[in-house]
Enzyme design. Structure first.
Site, PDB file in Angstrom:
ATOM      1  N   SER A 103       0.852  -1.188   0.000  1.00  0.00           N
ATOM      2  CA  SER A 103       0.000   0.000   0.000  1.00  0.00           C
ATOM      3  C   SER A 103       0.886   1.235   0.000  1.00  0.00           C
ATOM      4  CB  SER A 103      -0.889   0.031   1.242  1.00  0.00           C
ATOM      5  OG  SER A 103      -1.405   1.350   1.394  1.00  0.00           O
ATOM      6  N   HIS A 128      -1.278  -1.385  -4.286  1.00  0.00           N
ATOM      7  CA  HIS A 128      -2.550  -1.093  -3.616  1.00  0.00           C
ATOM      8  C   HIS A 128      -2.651   0.403  -3.322  1.00  0.00           C
ATOM      9  CE1 HIS A 128      -5.944  -2.332  -0.968  1.00  0.00           C
ATOM     10  NE2 HIS A 128      -5.534  -1.361  -0.159  1.00  0.00           N
ATOM     11  N   ASP A 153      -4.925   3.352  -1.624  1.00  0.00           N
ATOM     12  CA  ASP A 153      -5.969   3.605  -0.634  1.00  0.00           C
ATOM     13  C   ASP A 153      -6.588   4.980  -0.829  1.00  0.00           C
ATOM     14  OD1 ASP A 153      -6.029   1.242   1.044  1.00  0.00           O
ATOM     15  OD2 ASP A 153      -3.970   1.751   1.579  1.00  0.00           O
ATOM     16  N   MET A 190      -9.275   7.632   0.294  1.00  0.00           N
ATOM     17  CA  MET A 190     -10.044   7.970   1.499  1.00  0.00           C
ATOM     18  C   MET A 190     -10.657   9.355   1.349  1.00  0.00           C
ATOM     19  SD  MET A 190      -7.483   6.637   4.457  1.00  0.00           S
ATOM     20  CE  MET A 190      -6.632   5.061   4.317  1.00  0.00           C
ATOM     21  N   HIS A 222      -8.560   0.718  -3.734  1.00  0.00           N
ATOM     22  CA  HIS A 222      -9.439   0.453  -2.593  1.00  0.00           C
ATOM     23  C   HIS A 222     -10.161   1.745  -2.231  1.00  0.00           C
ATOM     24  CE1 HIS A 222      -9.512  -0.768   1.985  1.00  0.00           C
ATOM     25  NE2 HIS A 222     -10.726  -0.702   1.465  1.00  0.00           N
ATOM     26  N   MET A 245     -12.347   3.862  -0.031  1.00  0.00           N
ATOM     27  CA  MET A 245     -12.948   4.052   1.297  1.00  0.00           C
ATOM     28  C   MET A 245     -13.672   5.388   1.245  1.00  0.00           C
ATOM     29  SD  MET A 245      -9.699   2.591   3.397  1.00  0.00           S
ATOM     30  CE  MET A 245      -8.644   2.790   1.962  1.00  0.00           C
ATOM     31  N   MET A 305     -10.955  -6.621   5.758  1.00  0.00           N
ATOM     32  CA  MET A 305     -10.178  -5.646   6.532  1.00  0.00           C
ATOM     33  C   MET A 305      -9.832  -6.261   7.885  1.00  0.00           C
ATOM     34  SD  MET A 305      -9.963  -2.927   4.585  1.00  0.00           S
ATOM     35  CE  MET A 305      -8.990  -2.035   5.805  1.00  0.00           C
ATOM     36  N   PHE A 323      -6.206   4.309   8.361  1.00  0.00           N
ATOM     37  CA  PHE A 323      -4.799   4.616   8.638  1.00  0.00           C
ATOM     38  C   PHE A 323      -3.926   3.388   8.453  1.00  0.00           C
ATOM     39  CE2 PHE A 323      -7.549   7.297  11.178  1.00  0.00           C
ATOM     40  CZ  PHE A 323      -7.104   8.558  10.811  1.00  0.00           C
ATOM     41  N   GLY A 324      -2.675   3.624   8.046  1.00  0.00           N
ATOM     42  CA  GLY A 324      -1.691   2.557   8.042  1.00  0.00           C
ATOM     43  C   GLY A 324      -1.132   2.360   9.440  1.00  0.00           C
ATOM     44  N   GLY A 325      -0.429   1.265   9.616  1.00  0.00           N
ATOM     45  CA  GLY A 325       0.314   1.060  10.858  1.00  0.00           C
ATOM     46  C   GLY A 325      -0.506   0.664  12.067  1.00  0.00           C
ATOM     47  N   ASP A 382      -6.301  -6.804   4.318  1.00  0.00           N
ATOM     48  CA  ASP A 382      -5.815  -5.430   4.368  1.00  0.00           C
ATOM     49  C   ASP A 382      -5.775  -4.936   5.809  1.00  0.00           C
ATOM     50  OD1 ASP A 382      -5.001  -2.913   3.724  1.00  0.00           O
ATOM     51  OD2 ASP A 382      -6.810  -2.356   2.617  1.00  0.00           O
ATOM     52  N   GLY A 383      -4.553  -4.726   6.301  1.00  0.00           N
ATOM     53  CA  GLY A 383      -4.377  -4.126   7.617  1.00  0.00           C
ATOM     54  C   GLY A 383      -3.545  -4.973   8.555  1.00  0.00           C
ATOM     55  N   GLY A 384      -2.401  -4.436   8.951  1.00  0.00           N
ATOM     56  CA  GLY A 384      -1.582  -5.116   9.954  1.00  0.00           C
ATOM     57  C   GLY A 384      -0.913  -6.391   9.473  1.00  0.00           C
ATOM     58  N   SER A 408       2.997  -0.531   6.082  1.00  0.00           N
ATOM     59  CA  SER A 408       4.156  -0.265   6.947  1.00  0.00           C
ATOM     60  C   SER A 408       5.159  -1.406   6.920  1.00  0.00           C
ATOM     61  CB  SER A 408       3.698   0.050   8.375  1.00  0.00           C
ATOM     62  OG  SER A 408       2.685  -0.816   8.777  1.00  0.00           O
TER      63      SER A 408
END
Ligand code: DX5
Ligand code: ZN
Length: 226
Positions: free
Chosen positions: A12, A37, A39, A41, A70, A72, A141, A147-149, A177-179, A200
């Site tokens: 991302s 990817h 994002d 927003m 993606h 959002m 998700m 947010f990233g991270g 997607d995420g973490g 991240s």
């Protein structure tokens, strides 16, 4: 795009240097990214603002693999054609973003793109079961979007397995997607995911001047799954 269930890493660019997107995209692709990817927003569906269609069109010039957009945003429908014209290969909309997800997915395919549907952590797997004939990808998700991270939400892994089971032989990707990092990637891969978004965990410690760090980060995610 041909369909296969091999593991694909989709960095991302939310975690890239925002003053240097072209070089960042080229660096991650040279270092083994399978997809890119993006994002999007809107400061309304999620509490953060990123890119509109002109920015995405500028990214397209640098993406040689697959541009995975993606959204959002809410509403979604008024912007589908603009993101398709910007060069998206896949457009993903959230099932929570409006009352007419069926229409939204038809419009994405109608615009010539692959259609993805995303679920927030609080949304059950069943929300997408009526949509199976309209989708090319489910994005699960594993953080609350915006947010990233953020920290991976482990309770989402069971949902991945349920969706994988429901998909059966259908040519539908499961994206996480995420973490995602080398500690969480094996969990979702075992549950049936094939596209791993990582922001991240890919960009950490590197820059376009030290792109081998991106390569090592991508490889560490791949190695964690073997
Ligand atoms: C979150 C975004 C993600 C995010 C992932 O709203 O959809 O794509 O950038 O970032 P990491 O991998 O840092 O959780
Ligand atoms: Zn995303």
């Amino acid at each position: 795009m041909t369909f296969d269930r091999s593991i694909k890493i989709a960095p991302s660019i939310l975690s890239a240097d925002f003053a240097n997107f072209g070089a960042e995209i080229e660096a991650i692709e040279a270092q083994g990214a399978d997809w890119v990817h993006i994002d999007v927003m809107d400061g309304h569906f999620v509490p953060n603002l990123t890119f509109g269609p002109p920015a995405v069109a500028a990214f397209r010039k640098h993406v040689k693999t697959v541009m995975d957009v993606h959204l959002m945003i809410a509403p979604v429908d008024p912007y589908i054609d603009a993101f398709a014209k910007a060069g998206a290969d896949i457009i993903t909309a959230h099932v929570e973003a409006g009352p007419h997800i069926h229409r939204t997915l038809q419009a994405i395919r109608g615009a010539g793109c692959k259609a993805g549907v995303a679920l927030n952590p609080g949304t059950p797997a069943e929300a997408i079961y009526p949509l199976m004939d309209l989708i090319d990808m489910v994005c699960v998700m594993t953080v609350n979007p915006g947010f990233g991270g953020q920290k991976f939400i482990h309770s989402c892994v069971e949902k991945v397995a349920d969706i994988r089971n429901k998909i059966g032989d259908r040519p539908i990707h499961i994206e996480i997607d995420g973490g995602v990092d080398p500690t969480t990637a094996p969990l979702v891969a075992a549950a049936g995911a094939d596209v791993l978004v990582a922001g991240s965990a890919v960009f950490k410690g590197g820059t376009v001047n030290t792109p081998d760090v991106y390569g090592a980060n991508i490889q560490a995610i791949r190695d964690s799954i073997k």
